[in-house]
Design a protein around this motif. Structure first.
Motif, PDB file in Angstrom:
ATOM      1  N   SER A  87       0.831  -1.213   0.000  1.00  0.00           N
ATOM      2  CA  SER A  87       0.000   0.000   0.000  1.00  0.00           C
ATOM      3  C   SER A  87       0.862   1.259   0.000  1.00  0.00           C
ATOM      4  O   SER A  87       0.527   2.247  -0.649  1.00  0.00           O
ATOM      5  N   LEU A  88       1.968   1.224   0.717  1.00  0.00           N
ATOM      6  CA  LEU A  88       2.888   2.357   0.758  1.00  0.00           C
ATOM      7  C   LEU A  88       3.526   2.580  -0.609  1.00  0.00           C
ATOM      8  O   LEU A  88       3.544   3.704  -1.128  1.00  0.00           O
ATOM      9  N   VAL A  89       4.039   1.519  -1.216  1.00  0.00           N
ATOM     10  CA  VAL A  89       4.668   1.622  -2.535  1.00  0.00           C
ATOM     11  C   VAL A  89       3.660   2.137  -3.555  1.00  0.00           C
ATOM     12  O   VAL A  89       3.964   3.029  -4.359  1.00  0.00           O
ATOM     13  N   TYR A  90       2.454   1.610  -3.526  1.00  0.00           N
ATOM     14  CA  TYR A  90       1.401   2.036  -4.456  1.00  0.00           C
ATOM     15  C   TYR A  90       1.097   3.526  -4.280  1.00  0.00           C
ATOM     16  O   TYR A  90       1.002   4.269  -5.257  1.00  0.00           O
ATOM     17  N   ALA A  91       0.955   3.977  -3.032  1.00  0.00           N
ATOM     18  CA  ALA A  91       0.624   5.383  -2.769  1.00  0.00           C
ATOM     19  C   ALA A  91       1.749   6.315  -3.209  1.00  0.00           C
ATOM     20  O   ALA A  91       1.502   7.380  -3.785  1.00  0.00           O
ATOM     21  N   ILE A  92       2.996   5.912  -2.966  1.00  0.00           N
ATOM     22  CA  ILE A  92       4.136   6.736  -3.386  1.00  0.00           C
ATOM     23  C   ILE A  92       4.197   6.803  -4.904  1.00  0.00           C
ATOM     24  O   ILE A  92       4.367   7.881  -5.487  1.00  0.00           O
ATOM     25  N   ALA A  93       4.051   5.669  -5.580  1.00  0.00           N
ATOM     26  CA  ALA A  93       4.088   5.647  -7.045  1.00  0.00           C
ATOM     27  C   ALA A  93       2.953   6.480  -7.635  1.00  0.00           C
ATOM     28  O   ALA A  93       3.159   7.221  -8.607  1.00  0.00           O
ATOM     29  N   SER A 109       5.100   1.254 -14.898  1.00  0.00           N
ATOM     30  CA  SER A 109       5.747   0.027 -14.465  1.00  0.00           C
ATOM     31  C   SER A 109       6.533   0.357 -13.195  1.00  0.00           C
ATOM     32  O   SER A 109       7.406   1.224 -13.220  1.00  0.00           O
ATOM     33  N   VAL A 110       6.192  -0.304 -12.104  1.00  0.00           N
ATOM     34  CA  VAL A 110       6.857  -0.071 -10.820  1.00  0.00           C
ATOM     35  C   VAL A 110       7.695  -1.298 -10.486  1.00  0.00           C
ATOM     36  O   VAL A 110       7.188  -2.422 -10.493  1.00  0.00           O
ATOM     37  N   ASN A 115       6.645  -6.024  -4.488  1.00  0.00           N
ATOM     38  CA  ASN A 115       5.623  -4.983  -4.660  1.00  0.00           C
ATOM     39  C   ASN A 115       5.597  -4.411  -6.074  1.00  0.00           C
ATOM     40  O   ASN A 115       4.956  -3.388  -6.316  1.00  0.00           O
ATOM     41  N   SER A 116       6.270  -5.041  -7.004  1.00  0.00           N
ATOM     42  CA  SER A 116       6.270  -4.582  -8.398  1.00  0.00           C
ATOM     43  C   SER A 116       4.888  -4.764  -9.014  1.00  0.00           C
ATOM     44  O   SER A 116       4.172  -5.712  -8.681  1.00  0.00           O
TER      45      SER A 116
END
Length: 126
Positions: A87-93, A109-110, A115-116
């Motif tokens: 959730s953190l990675v998604y929100a930052i991206a 593309s993350v 978490n990719s």
């Protein structure tokens, strides 16, 4: 019951802290691409101690409006690879796309270990 809590309060607090402290430095620019270093308050590149990651944005300046901008975000801090921080990675991206690309149609593309993910941002129906 007040409703379903999707993001735990501790993660929500972490998201707010990281997004509020998110900083960028442009590293490279050409006619069709930009590279930005991404700085987060709590995360760093383990080798250099610098930027937590980078965003690479490829534009098609000579194409038509139906062409997507290709955006790649690469996180270098392995702590952001931990699956409980998705959730953190998604929100930052998501914040990075909103700030650097805006409302343009974007293929994202993350790269963040477990978490990719890939996503499509569309500004409107065409």
């Amino acid at each position: 019951m007040d409703g379903l809590e999707v993001i735990p309060p501790a993660i929500k607090e972490k998201i707010d802290h990281e997004v509020d402290g998110l900083k960028f430095t442009k590293n490279f620019r050409s006619a069709t691409a930009e590279e930005w270093f991404l700085f987060l308050p709590s995360y760093r590149d383990p080798q250099s101690g610098g930027a937590a990651g980078k965003a690479i944005i490829h534009y098609d300046l000579y194409g038509n409006r139906d062409i997507y901008i290709n955006t790649t975000i690469i996180f270098d801090d392995p702590e952001l690879y931990i699956s409980t921080l998705h959730s953190l990675v998604y929100a930052i991206a998501d914040e990075i796309v909103n700030r650097l690309v805006g409302y343009a149609d974007t293929l994202l593309s993350v790269h963040a270990g477990e978490n990719s993910y890939q996503a499509v941002y569309r500004s409107s129906e065409k």
